[in-house]
Design an enzyme around this catalytic site. Structure first.
Site, PDB file in Angstrom:
ATOM      1  N   LYS A 198     -16.151   2.689   0.423  1.00  0.00           N
ATOM      2  CA  LYS A 198     -14.665   2.583   0.905  1.00  0.00           C
ATOM      3  C   LYS A 198     -14.280   3.070   2.179  1.00  0.00           C
ATOM      4  CE  LYS A 198     -11.309   5.200  -0.886  1.00  0.00           C
ATOM      5  NZ  LYS A 198     -10.062   5.822  -1.663  1.00  0.00           N
TER       6      LYS A 198
ATOM      7  N   ASP B 186      -9.411   0.704  -3.074  1.00  0.00           N
ATOM      8  CA  ASP B 186      -9.060   1.947  -3.647  1.00  0.00           C
ATOM      9  C   ASP B 186      -8.324   1.767  -4.933  1.00  0.00           C
ATOM     10  OD1 ASP B 186      -6.620   0.659  -2.984  1.00  0.00           O
ATOM     11  OD2 ASP B 186      -5.677   2.590  -1.860  1.00  0.00           O
TER      12      ASP B 186
END
Length: 205
Positions: free
Chosen positions: A112, A130
């Site tokens: 991420k 997320d």
């Protein structure tokens, strides 16, 4: 969906404050399980004294901790930042690498974080999934998936190329301010009619 989101916000940006790729990398690493607001408060004090890998190393672990002690998991994050800075100095001339493999090899940097840096600092059309994007993708039916990687892969397939560069910013902001976890703002949502969420909330007097 993305045409509407673009119309509302033609040039979406991360809410993390940064001026260089290293500042962005550090801010994103600090933001894990923390709010952007909290990270910005800390980095406003930190970056004026340590905004490069060399300066971060010169600051040292204990002083770094004092700057970021208001952020969750700051002890571990401080260790990762120092270790990350050492690798950047030793292997990359103090610069942030532009490849996923290199970024993900850095301490405290997962997929991420790498996606955020690749997209926001280097202009690559990546999707950083997320909790907000995961929720929006599943709730709307845009890209349902049981885990973040499945959602990421589906989003890359279903989002038209012209929207890919800014897509994750639009989705994050939509999830943060409109499609909220506990009480989504369905009555004011610009894409409510395109959304598969059956339990839409109603406006209350």
């Amino acid at each position: 969906m993305f045409s509407r989101l673009r119309e509302l916000n033609p040039h979406p940006k991360t809410e993390l404050e940064y001026t260089t790729p290293f500042e962005l990398l550090a801010a994103v690493a600090l933001s894990a399980q923390s709010t952007d607001v909290g990270v910005n408060k800390a980095t406003r004090r930190l970056f004026p004294v340590a905004n490069t890998p060399k300066k971060m190393l010169a600051l040292g672990l204990e002083k770094l901790k004092s700057y970021i002690s208001t952020i969750g998991l700051y002890n571990n994050k401080a260790k990762n930042l120092i270790a990350m800075s050492q690798i950047l100095v030793d292997q990359y001339g103090g610069e942030v690498p532009e490849s996923r493999e290199a970024l993900e090899s850095l301490p405290g940097v997962g997929r991420k974080t790498a996606n955020v840096v690749l997209n926001t600092a280097f202009g690559q059309p990546t999707i950083a999934v997320d909790t907000h994007i995961f929720r929006v993708a599943n709730r709307t039916g845009l890209a349902p998936g049981a885990d973040v990687r499945k959602v990421e892969d589906k989003l890359e397939k279903v989002i038209p190329k012209e929207f890919l560069q800014d897509a994750h910013h639009w989705l994050i902001l939509h999830g943060r301010y409109v499609c909220k976890a506990r009480k989504p703002e369905c009555p004011t949502c610009a894409i409510a009619d395109l959304c598969a969420y059956k339990q839409k909330t109603k406006a209350t007097d």
